[in-house]
Design a protein around this motif. Sequence first.
Motif, PDB file in Angstrom:
ATOM      1  N   VAL A 100       5.840  -4.809   0.169  1.00 50.22           N
ATOM      2  CA  VAL A 100       4.449  -5.271   0.282  1.00 50.22           C
ATOM      3  C   VAL A 100       4.360  -6.347   1.356  1.00 50.22           C
ATOM      4  O   VAL A 100       5.143  -7.294   1.364  1.00 50.22           O
ATOM      5  N   HIS A 126      -4.003   2.321  -8.224  1.00 46.18           N
ATOM      6  CA  HIS A 126      -3.377   2.206  -6.902  1.00 46.18           C
ATOM      7  C   HIS A 126      -1.854   2.236  -6.965  1.00 46.18           C
ATOM      8  O   HIS A 126      -1.189   2.164  -5.947  1.00 46.18           O
ATOM      9  N   GLY A 169      -0.760  -2.356   5.313  1.00 51.04           N
ATOM     10  CA  GLY A 169      -0.373  -1.533   4.164  1.00 51.04           C
ATOM     11  C   GLY A 169       1.092  -1.704   3.800  1.00 51.04           C
ATOM     12  O   GLY A 169       1.888  -2.246   4.568  1.00 51.04           O
ATOM     13  N   THR A 170       1.424  -1.229   2.642  1.00 56.28           N
ATOM     14  CA  THR A 170       2.786  -1.288   2.126  1.00 56.28           C
ATOM     15  C   THR A 170       3.727  -0.424   2.974  1.00 56.28           C
ATOM     16  O   THR A 170       3.390   0.706   3.308  1.00 56.28           O
ATOM     17  N   ARG A 208      -0.257   5.108  -5.080  1.00 58.31           N
ATOM     18  CA  ARG A 208      -0.520   4.957  -3.639  1.00 58.31           C
ATOM     19  C   ARG A 208       0.415   3.911  -3.037  1.00 58.31           C
ATOM     20  O   ARG A 208       1.065   4.148  -2.014  1.00 58.31           O
ATOM     21  N   GLU A 209       0.507   2.747  -3.681  1.00 59.36           N
ATOM     22  CA  GLU A 209       1.278   1.637  -3.104  1.00 59.36           C
ATOM     23  C   GLU A 209       2.781   1.741  -3.361  1.00 59.36           C
ATOM     24  O   GLU A 209       3.584   1.261  -2.583  1.00 59.36           O
ATOM     25  N   TYR A 230      -2.324  -6.449  -5.208  1.00 58.29           N
ATOM     26  CA  TYR A 230      -3.430  -5.517  -5.487  1.00 58.29           C
ATOM     27  C   TYR A 230      -3.951  -5.569  -6.925  1.00 58.29           C
ATOM     28  O   TYR A 230      -4.882  -4.853  -7.266  1.00 58.29           O
ATOM     29  N   ASN A 257       2.449   5.372   0.060  1.00 56.93           N
ATOM     30  CA  ASN A 257       2.543   4.572   1.293  1.00 56.93           C
ATOM     31  C   ASN A 257       3.986   4.318   1.745  1.00 56.93           C
ATOM     32  O   ASN A 257       4.289   4.492   2.928  1.00 56.93           O
ATOM     33  N   ALA A 304       8.835   0.092  -2.393  1.00 56.00           N
ATOM     34  CA  ALA A 304       7.682  -0.523  -1.728  1.00 56.00           C
ATOM     35  C   ALA A 304       8.045  -1.895  -1.156  1.00 56.00           C
ATOM     36  O   ALA A 304       8.687  -2.708  -1.815  1.00 56.00           O
ATOM     37  N   VAL A 345       3.628  -5.307  -5.877  1.00 60.10           N
ATOM     38  CA  VAL A 345       2.353  -4.613  -5.648  1.00 60.10           C
ATOM     39  C   VAL A 345       1.237  -5.267  -6.473  1.00 60.10           C
ATOM     40  O   VAL A 345       0.133  -5.501  -5.982  1.00 60.10           O
TER      41      VAL A 345
END
Length: 204
Positions: free
Chosen positions: A74, A115, A81-82, A118-119, A106, A123, A72, A102
Motif C-alpha cells: 500500500v 475493496h 494504487g496498491t 481489489r486492493e 481504505y 491491484n 499488497a 489496506v
Amino acid sequence: TMENNTKNLLVSFSGGETSAFMAQWLNNHYEALGYENIVYVFANTGLENEETLEFVQQCDDYFNLRVKWVEAKVIHSQNKGTTYYLTNFDNARRNGEPFEDVISKYGIPNMAFPHCSRELKKNPIHAFGKDYFNGEKYDTAIGIRLDEFDRVNPDYKKLRLIYPLVQKGMIPTKKPVINLFWKAMPFRLNLKGYQGNCTTCWKK
C-alpha cells in the motif's frame, strides 16, 4: 490463437481447487491456445488459511508451475494504487499484515465497500503483470466454473479476461469434475467448501 492476439497469459491462482485445476490444465495447453509466455500468480492477503498456503506450494511442486507469490504494497502518502511485494511460501505473511495495511488506508471492507479483493488481489496481481510482461498486453485467466457462470465479468473482453472453465474451445467444467480430478491426486486442499481462502471473509 485467441482473437485478442497477445502472447502473454497471467494465471490468477486463488489457492482453491478449481483454480488449481485450471492452472495445471493451462500449463499443458497454453501453447495450443496461442500463448507463448505464461506466469502463475498467487496473492497472499496475510489471512489465508495455512492449508491454502500449503496447497499452493504443493501444486507448485507437483505441476511445476513456478508460482509467483505477491502481497499488497500500500502506497500511503501519494494518491497511488496498491502495488506488490514478491514473497514465497516460507516468507508469506501470516498475521494479516497486508490486510491491516489496506485497512489503514481504505477502511474495513464490507458489503458496501468490498475493496479487499481489489486492493489485496486484483491491484497487486495487475501491478506484477505489468512489470513481468514489461508493459506488454497480457490476458488474465480466471478460475470460474461453468456452474458459476453468473460470476463472469460482462466486460471480460475489454478487461482481457479469459475463463478456461467456461469458454468453448477450452475446458468447460463443473464442480463434480473438479472433485473427481482431486480425488485421484496424491494431495488436495484440506478445507471444507464453506471455508473460503481468507479466514475473516464476511461473505462466508
